[in-house]
Write a protein that holds these residues in place. Structure first.
Motif, PDB file in Angstrom:
ATOM      1  N   ALA A 133     110.455  39.528  94.759  1.00  0.00           N
ATOM      2  CA  ALA A 133     111.681  40.150  95.251  1.00  0.00           C
ATOM      3  C   ALA A 133     112.409  39.291  96.277  1.00  0.00           C
ATOM      4  O   ALA A 133     113.372  39.744  96.897  1.00  0.00           O
ATOM      5  CB  ALA A 133     111.358  41.516  95.851  1.00  0.00           C
ATOM      6  N   GLN A 135     111.415  38.272  99.197  1.00  0.00           N
ATOM      7  CA  GLN A 135     111.249  38.886 100.513  1.00  0.00           C
ATOM      8  C   GLN A 135     110.068  38.282 101.280  1.00  0.00           C
ATOM      9  O   GLN A 135     109.408  38.964 102.055  1.00  0.00           O
ATOM     10  CB  GLN A 135     111.025  40.393 100.358  1.00  0.00           C
ATOM     11  N   MET A 172     116.248  40.412 101.693  1.00  0.00           N
ATOM     12  CA  MET A 172     116.228  39.438 100.614  1.00  0.00           C
ATOM     13  C   MET A 172     116.724  38.094 101.140  1.00  0.00           C
ATOM     14  O   MET A 172     117.813  37.989 101.703  1.00  0.00           O
ATOM     15  CB  MET A 172     117.127  39.899  99.463  1.00  0.00           C
ATOM     16  N   SER A 261     110.590  46.553  88.137  1.00  0.00           N
ATOM     17  CA  SER A 261     111.419  45.350  88.236  1.00  0.00           C
ATOM     18  C   SER A 261     112.878  45.686  88.474  1.00  0.00           C
ATOM     19  O   SER A 261     113.600  44.924  89.128  1.00  0.00           O
ATOM     20  CB  SER A 261     111.297  44.525  86.947  1.00  0.00           C
ATOM     21  N   ARG A 265     114.941  46.346  95.678  1.00  0.00           N
ATOM     22  CA  ARG A 265     114.050  46.167  96.827  1.00  0.00           C
ATOM     23  C   ARG A 265     114.758  45.427  97.960  1.00  0.00           C
ATOM     24  O   ARG A 265     114.311  45.468  99.095  1.00  0.00           O
ATOM     25  CB  ARG A 265     112.794  45.401  96.393  1.00  0.00           C
ATOM     26  N   TYR A 275     118.432  43.859  94.217  1.00  0.00           N
ATOM     27  CA  TYR A 275     117.557  42.859  93.605  1.00  0.00           C
ATOM     28  C   TYR A 275     116.148  43.418  93.529  1.00  0.00           C
ATOM     29  O   TYR A 275     115.619  43.951  94.503  1.00  0.00           O
ATOM     30  CB  TYR A 275     117.566  41.560  94.425  1.00  0.00           C
ATOM     31  N   GLY A 276     115.559  43.326  92.331  1.00  0.00           N
ATOM     32  CA  GLY A 276     114.202  43.815  92.127  1.00  0.00           C
ATOM     33  C   GLY A 276     113.240  42.663  91.944  1.00  0.00           C
ATOM     34  O   GLY A 276     113.210  41.732  92.741  1.00  0.00           O
ATOM     35  N   TYR A 277     112.459  42.713  90.879  1.00  0.00           N
ATOM     36  CA  TYR A 277     111.543  41.619  90.567  1.00  0.00           C
ATOM     37  C   TYR A 277     112.228  40.639  89.622  1.00  0.00           C
ATOM     38  O   TYR A 277     112.094  40.695  88.405  1.00  0.00           O
ATOM     39  CB  TYR A 277     110.276  42.147  89.905  1.00  0.00           C
TER      40      TYR A 277
END
Length: 342
Positions: A133, A135, A172, A261, A265, A275-277
């Motif tokens: 992610a 992060q 992010m 996904s 996140r 934005y996810g995976y």
């Protein structure tokens, strides 16, 4: 049994029409408009549209064709995320909650023994989920830091020894160095190269070619950039997600992986998109759209409500037209979705 007309509510009728619209591929008029709009964007090389898993339209204007490998730049991050899911399903790694330090193992020990001071202990808090992610919390290696990072003698060392600018799991921080740490972790955990793992866990079940791409000075395949996939191969990656991680009934990605996904996140500081995976989350033409993107106009879109997957490849060479060009690609998708409804 045929129900009396009076028992079918307006809502039910609306739902039936919605499903009917979903079942129909884009009409020829919509595809013609798509081609006309794409022709106005001279950087665009190819556009491929699939509906319900079947390619219904292909446009080739310049550059490699729809079956030829193309440099997908940072769209590689989306493919790397798919590989991570496949590695979890195959038991190569345990879960997204596994720590990066545990996966890097001896590689991390070798790095730590070669620096004057210990690596910041916060790296112990970085998980696979944080890498996916974007992060990790480490200073970015992308943007203005990119050239110095790829010129360094050890990309993993350089990424790991950058200062923390946020805590792991914080905002992010789009960084190819973070993705490269994920590639290194997969390599160490599997005992295979990232290329071999990708060919085995994605290439074989999807029946796509995944040719070699650049590696770092230690031989670790570049995580998150410069993969070479054809537009048709990218369609298969998108379809894997649209079909919830299944290929012909075979589970390639873990159950629930796609939903995880596509859950925001973090948020892109440039577009505001979630934005996810490895996937950006947005809304186009009033419907949820999930997309991966790369420098210069490489894009993969999945539109579940319309059972569509769209791939766009463009000239990957500098200078990049930047975010404005990505918005123009979005408008190609919006135009197709809106025209197809008429």
């Amino acid at each position: 049994m045929r129900l009396p007309v009076r028992l079918i509510s307006c809502a039910a009728i609306s739902l039936l029409f919605s499903f009917a619209a979903m079942a129909n591929p884009p009409n020829p008029g919509a595809l013609q408009v798509l081609d006309q709009q794409a022709a106005e964007l001279d950087r665009v090389h190819t556009v491929v549209v699939a509906h319900q898993g079947r390619i219904v339209h292909e446009l080739h204007q310049e550059g490699p064709g729809v079956t030829a490998p193309a440099n997908i730049k940072s769209l590689s991050k989306t493919v790397l995320a798919a590989l991570t899911g496949a590695a979890i399903e195959a038991g190569v790694i345990e879960s997204t909650e596994q720590s990066m330090v545990a996966l890097l193992g001896q590689l991390l020990s070798n790095i730590d023994s070669n620096v004057d001071s210990n690596i910041d202990p916060q790296i112990n808090d970085i998980t696979v989920a944080h890498l996916l992610a974007q992060q990790a919390g480490l200073e970015r290696t992308s943007g203005g830091n990119y050239s110095a990072w790829v010129a360094s003698s050890n990309w993993v060392h350089d990424a790991l020894t950058r200062p923390f600018v946020d805590k792991p799991g914080g905002r992010m921080l789009y960084s190819t160095g973070t993705s490269h740490l994920l590639s290194a972790a997969l390599t160490q955990a599997s005992g295979e190269t990232t290329l071999s793992l990708a060919q085995r866990l994605l290439g074989e079940p999807l029946n796509i070619a995944i040719p070699p791409w650049p590696r770092d000075p230690q031989g670790i395949y570049f995580g998150g950039n410069d993969m070479q996939l054809s537009p048709r191969a990218l369609i298969e990656v998108g379809e894997l997600y649209r079909n919830d991680g299944l290929v012909d009934g075979q589970r390639v990605l873990p159950e629930g992986w796609v939903a995880a996904s596509w859950m925001p996140r973090g948020q892109s500081p440039w577009t505001g998109d979630g934005y996810g995976y490895g996937w950006f989350i947005t809304t186009l033409a009033n419907m949820p759209v999930y997309y991966g993107r790369g420098y210069g106009g490489q894009a993969l879109y999945v539109i579940p409500e319309r059972e569509m997957t769209i791939v766009i490849t463009s000239d990957p060479n500098p200078p990049s037209p930047g975010g404005q060009f990505q918005q123009q690609l979005h408008q190609l998708v919006v135009g197709l979705l809106e025209q197809a409804q008429q």
